[in-house]
Write a protein that holds these residues in place. Structure first.
Motif, PDB file in Angstrom:
ATOM      1  N   ILE A  22      -1.421 -72.435   2.003  1.00  0.00           N
ATOM      2  CA  ILE A  22      -1.954 -71.659   3.053  1.00  0.00           C
ATOM      3  C   ILE A  22      -3.632 -71.697   2.886  1.00  0.00           C
ATOM      4  O   ILE A  22      -4.161 -71.625   4.085  1.00  0.00           O
ATOM      5  CB  ILE A  22      -1.650 -70.259   2.863  1.00  0.00           C
ATOM      6  N   ALA A  23      -4.186 -71.846   1.543  1.00  0.00           N
ATOM      7  CA  ALA A  23      -5.587 -71.979   1.661  1.00  0.00           C
ATOM      8  C   ALA A  23      -6.023 -73.352   2.133  1.00  0.00           C
ATOM      9  O   ALA A  23      -7.092 -73.367   2.609  1.00  0.00           O
ATOM     10  CB  ALA A  23      -5.970 -71.970   0.178  1.00  0.00           C
ATOM     11  N   THR A  24      -5.464 -74.345   1.861  1.00  0.00           N
ATOM     12  CA  THR A  24      -5.590 -75.626   2.466  1.00  0.00           C
ATOM     13  C   THR A  24      -5.597 -75.595   3.999  1.00  0.00           C
ATOM     14  O   THR A  24      -6.519 -76.086   4.689  1.00  0.00           O
ATOM     15  CB  THR A  24      -4.618 -76.742   2.151  1.00  0.00           C
ATOM     16  N   ALA A  25      -4.807 -74.942   4.541  1.00  0.00           N
ATOM     17  CA  ALA A  25      -4.654 -74.759   6.046  1.00  0.00           C
ATOM     18  C   ALA A  25      -5.962 -74.018   6.512  1.00  0.00           C
ATOM     19  O   ALA A  25      -6.507 -74.155   7.481  1.00  0.00           O
ATOM     20  CB  ALA A  25      -3.364 -74.154   6.638  1.00  0.00           C
ATOM     21  N   GLY A  26      -6.230 -73.015   5.683  1.00  0.00           N
ATOM     22  CA  GLY A  26      -7.409 -72.144   6.008  1.00  0.00           C
ATOM     23  C   GLY A  26      -8.477 -73.016   6.083  1.00  0.00           C
ATOM     24  O   GLY A  26      -9.473 -72.607   6.985  1.00  0.00           O
ATOM     25  N   GLY A  27      -8.758 -73.891   5.112  1.00  0.00           N
ATOM     26  CA  GLY A  27      -9.900 -74.554   5.054  1.00  0.00           C
ATOM     27  C   GLY A  27     -10.070 -75.485   6.177  1.00  0.00           C
ATOM     28  O   GLY A  27     -11.357 -75.943   6.776  1.00  0.00           O
ATOM     29  N   ILE A  28      -9.052 -76.197   6.443  1.00  0.00           N
ATOM     30  CA  ILE A  28      -8.974 -77.189   7.896  1.00  0.00           C
ATOM     31  C   ILE A  28      -9.314 -76.333   9.081  1.00  0.00           C
ATOM     32  O   ILE A  28     -10.139 -77.116   9.766  1.00  0.00           O
ATOM     33  CB  ILE A  28      -7.142 -77.750   7.832  1.00  0.00           C
ATOM     34  N   LEU A  29      -8.668 -75.266   9.265  1.00  0.00           N
ATOM     35  CA  LEU A  29      -8.931 -74.521  10.378  1.00  0.00           C
ATOM     36  C   LEU A  29     -10.425 -74.126  10.569  1.00  0.00           C
ATOM     37  O   LEU A  29     -11.136 -74.298  11.533  1.00  0.00           O
ATOM     38  CB  LEU A  29      -7.768 -73.323  10.701  1.00  0.00           C
TER      39      LEU A  29
ATOM     40  N   VAL B  69     -15.863 -74.644  13.188  1.00  0.00           N
ATOM     41  CA  VAL B  69     -17.372 -74.837  12.721  1.00  0.00           C
ATOM     42  C   VAL B  69     -17.810 -76.148  13.401  1.00  0.00           C
ATOM     43  O   VAL B  69     -18.631 -76.247  14.226  1.00  0.00           O
ATOM     44  CB  VAL B  69     -17.955 -74.476  11.233  1.00  0.00           C
ATOM     45  N   PHE B  70     -17.190 -77.314  13.020  1.00  0.00           N
ATOM     46  CA  PHE B  70     -17.375 -78.527  13.644  1.00  0.00           C
ATOM     47  C   PHE B  70     -17.633 -78.603  14.878  1.00  0.00           C
ATOM     48  O   PHE B  70     -18.411 -79.179  15.561  1.00  0.00           O
ATOM     49  CB  PHE B  70     -16.478 -79.525  12.894  1.00  0.00           C
ATOM     50  N   LEU B  71     -16.292 -78.014  15.451  1.00  0.00           N
ATOM     51  CA  LEU B  71     -16.100 -78.235  17.185  1.00  0.00           C
ATOM     52  C   LEU B  71     -17.051 -77.514  17.697  1.00  0.00           C
ATOM     53  O   LEU B  71     -17.464 -77.831  19.069  1.00  0.00           O
ATOM     54  CB  LEU B  71     -14.681 -77.866  17.515  1.00  0.00           C
ATOM     55  N   ALA B  72     -17.572 -76.418  17.337  1.00  0.00           N
ATOM     56  CA  ALA B  72     -18.710 -75.531  17.807  1.00  0.00           C
ATOM     57  C   ALA B  72     -19.986 -76.482  18.042  1.00  0.00           C
ATOM     58  O   ALA B  72     -20.801 -75.848  18.751  1.00  0.00           O
ATOM     59  CB  ALA B  72     -18.995 -74.426  16.719  1.00  0.00           C
ATOM     60  N   GLY B  73     -20.250 -77.408  17.383  1.00  0.00           N
ATOM     61  CA  GLY B  73     -21.250 -78.508  17.480  1.00  0.00           C
ATOM     62  C   GLY B  73     -21.053 -78.970  18.909  1.00  0.00           C
ATOM     63  O   GLY B  73     -22.286 -79.542  19.463  1.00  0.00           O
ATOM     64  N   PHE B  74     -19.992 -79.067  19.442  1.00  0.00           N
ATOM     65  CA  PHE B  74     -19.882 -79.763  20.778  1.00  0.00           C
ATOM     66  C   PHE B  74     -19.478 -78.909  22.069  1.00  0.00           C
ATOM     67  O   PHE B  74     -18.934 -79.273  23.135  1.00  0.00           O
ATOM     68  CB  PHE B  74     -18.636 -80.636  20.526  1.00  0.00           C
ATOM     69  N   ALA B  75     -19.667 -77.539  21.512  1.00  0.00           N
ATOM     70  CA  ALA B  75     -19.121 -76.569  22.555  1.00  0.00           C
ATOM     71  C   ALA B  75     -20.153 -76.273  23.882  1.00  0.00           C
ATOM     72  O   ALA B  75     -21.472 -76.043  23.511  1.00  0.00           O
ATOM     73  CB  ALA B  75     -19.217 -75.049  21.964  1.00  0.00           C
TER      74      ALA B  75
ATOM     75  N   LEU C 178     -17.467 -71.766  22.644  1.00  0.00           N
ATOM     76  CA  LEU C 178     -17.622 -71.103  21.259  1.00  0.00           C
ATOM     77  C   LEU C 178     -16.922 -70.158  20.558  1.00  0.00           C
ATOM     78  O   LEU C 178     -16.669 -70.214  19.632  1.00  0.00           O
ATOM     79  CB  LEU C 178     -19.365 -70.820  21.308  1.00  0.00           C
ATOM     80  N   TYR C 179     -16.657 -69.133  21.842  1.00  0.00           N
ATOM     81  CA  TYR C 179     -15.744 -68.254  21.514  1.00  0.00           C
ATOM     82  C   TYR C 179     -14.268 -69.103  20.788  1.00  0.00           C
ATOM     83  O   TYR C 179     -13.803 -68.367  19.718  1.00  0.00           O
ATOM     84  CB  TYR C 179     -15.191 -67.569  22.459  1.00  0.00           C
ATOM     85  N   LEU C 180     -13.867 -69.838  21.290  1.00  0.00           N
ATOM     86  CA  LEU C 180     -12.455 -70.542  20.895  1.00  0.00           C
ATOM     87  C   LEU C 180     -12.575 -71.226  19.706  1.00  0.00           C
ATOM     88  O   LEU C 180     -11.619 -71.119  18.964  1.00  0.00           O
ATOM     89  CB  LEU C 180     -12.038 -71.276  22.222  1.00  0.00           C
ATOM     90  N   THR C 181     -13.710 -72.027  19.544  1.00  0.00           N
ATOM     91  CA  THR C 181     -13.827 -72.737  18.179  1.00  0.00           C
ATOM     92  C   THR C 181     -14.391 -72.027  17.120  1.00  0.00           C
ATOM     93  O   THR C 181     -13.520 -71.475  16.202  1.00  0.00           O
ATOM     94  CB  THR C 181     -14.984 -74.013  18.784  1.00  0.00           C
ATOM     95  N   PHE C 182     -15.668 -71.404  17.076  1.00  0.00           N
ATOM     96  CA  PHE C 182     -16.337 -70.832  16.008  1.00  0.00           C
ATOM     97  C   PHE C 182     -15.552 -69.241  15.957  1.00  0.00           C
ATOM     98  O   PHE C 182     -15.296 -69.168  14.570  1.00  0.00           O
ATOM     99  CB  PHE C 182     -17.798 -70.554  16.049  1.00  0.00           C
ATOM    100  N   GLY C 183     -15.419 -68.878  16.994  1.00  0.00           N
ATOM    101  CA  GLY C 183     -14.674 -67.472  16.971  1.00  0.00           C
ATOM    102  C   GLY C 183     -13.592 -67.294  16.364  1.00  0.00           C
ATOM    103  O   GLY C 183     -12.979 -66.800  15.347  1.00  0.00           O
ATOM    104  N   ILE C 184     -12.338 -67.850  17.381  1.00  0.00           N
ATOM    105  CA  ILE C 184     -10.952 -67.839  17.145  1.00  0.00           C
ATOM    106  C   ILE C 184     -10.451 -68.765  16.119  1.00  0.00           C
ATOM    107  O   ILE C 184      -9.742 -68.341  15.241  1.00  0.00           O
ATOM    108  CB  ILE C 184     -10.361 -67.975  18.353  1.00  0.00           C
ATOM    109  N   LEU C 185     -10.645 -70.032  16.276  1.00  0.00           N
ATOM    110  CA  LEU C 185     -10.073 -71.091  15.210  1.00  0.00           C
ATOM    111  C   LEU C 185     -10.962 -70.679  14.183  1.00  0.00           C
ATOM    112  O   LEU C 185     -10.053 -70.814  13.019  1.00  0.00           O
ATOM    113  CB  LEU C 185     -10.497 -72.434  15.864  1.00  0.00           C
TER     114      LEU C 185
END
Length: 367
Positions: free
Chosen positions: A90-97, A102-108, A114-121
């Protein structure tokens, strides 16, 4: 799957605690959000940072609110997932998400993305990692329950100490988008590595030679409650309200710390980032300090002390126009804000038993 792994006792419990602290340090970087607030609003509304108004800052700041919402909701069932699949997965899954968010927020291309990437994911990833650390460490440290829950989340509170100035510097040098990308990769790598040290404590674990003190025996439940049973008791809702009040006060300051310092005292963004770092230090330190103190003076008196202190501090805050003076009440408010998160998991374990404390406290994090 609920039994401890064969290697549970082959690793020192303090190694597990350090790994959890490092993971929380990465997850707690979200508290540096106020450093991103003006650059994000400026980019998406195409307005110079100095000309931004509340109409642009409010929808931008919704990103941070969504992180907290996703964190709280996810933590509500994260404890169940911990019991079902164990801490490492579960911790590994948390790190991936979180790293991916945050990574995908760079392409928002817009705020909604941004809400969906940085916020929700990202918020889902934080919620999973945050609750797993607590659920894992409470059974490992029956002798230091308040201290270890404080330590477990101290890293989370202190995350902004590192990320605040680093992010401010990166935004100036490589731009907002690249900053998100670089930080996302760093979080992804760090969290996945430290998660591999996570282990579940053997059932009924107790350190060699330790016996509960008279206070511990008197204040701790001898019964292990399930989440369903806890939700039927008024005390769960009392604890929820206490946590909600403490969270509301602290998050109100943290979410706008950088622009608040700029508006109240006229400092620039890089100087204001110092306030974010100071808040990070005391947010993290408060989790450890108040958690440790609660082992000695009791959880109820600990929360009473924090609330009285915050009433005085918030009354003084609007009259301060000097940056150095502003650091004092902001730091102490952060100390109390962190203290709530450092003390409440132990409070929950006291009332409902340590076995399902992660699940019960996870649901409480909806506060």
């Amino acid at each position: 799957m609920n039994s401890p792994s064969p290697t549970s006792t082959s690793i020192n419990r303090w190694v597990i605690a350090i790994a959890a602290f490092l993971m929380q340090l990465a997850l707690g970087s979200v508290y540096a959000w106020s450093v991103f607030l003006k650059p994000v609003a400026s980019q998406y509304f195409d307005v110079p940072a100095k000309q931004l108004k509340s109409a642009q800052l409010a929808p931008t700041n919704l990103t941070f609110s969504l992180v907290l919402l996703a964190l709280g909701v996810t933590a509500g069932f994260g404890g169940y997932l911990f019991n079902r699949f164990g801490p490492r997965g579960i911790a590994t899954a948390g790190g991936i998400l979180y790293g991916l968010g945050v990574f995908l927020a760079g392409f928002a291309p817009n705020l909604v993305t941004l809400y969906l990437t940085f916020g929700i994911l990202g918020g889902i990833g934080i919620g999973l990692g945050y609750i797993v650390a607590l659920a894992m460490l409470i059974p490992w440290f029956p002798d230091r329950r308040g201290f270890i829950t404080g330590l477990a989340v101290a890293g989370f509170g202190a995350g902004a100490l590192i990320t605040g100035p680093v992010a401010a510097s990166l935004i100036n040098s490589v731009g907002l988008s690249n900053t998100f990308i670089y930080l996302g990769i760093a979080y992804f790598v760090v969290i996945i590595i430290v998660a591999q040290f996570f282990r579940r404590a053997p059932q009924g674990f107790a350190p060699t030679g330790w016996t509960p003190s008279t206070r511990q025996q008197a204040n701790r439940s001898v019964r292990e409650y399930t989440l369903g049973e806890a939700l039927k008791l008024p005390r769960w809702y009392v604890l929820w309200l206490i946590l909600a009040l403490n969270v509301t006060a602290g998050a109100a300051l943290i979410s706008v710390a950088s622009p608040l310092a700029q508006k109240f005292t006229g400092v620039d963004a890089l100087t204001a980032a110092t306030l974010v770092s100071v808040i990070g230090i005391f947010n993290g330190g408060g989790r450890l300090f108040w958690g440790w103190l609660s082992d000695g003076i009791g959880r109820p008196f600990t929360f009473l002390s924090m609330f009285v202190l915050q009433v005085i501090l918030f009354a003084l805050l609007p009259s301060i126009s000097n940056f150095a003076l502003l650091l004092v009440p902001a730091a102490l408010i952060a100390l109390c804000y962190g203290g709530g998160f450092g003390t409440m998991p132990a409070f929950t374990a006291d009332f409902f038993g340590p076995k399902n404390a992660g699940t019960i406290y996870g649901a409480m994090l909806t506060a």
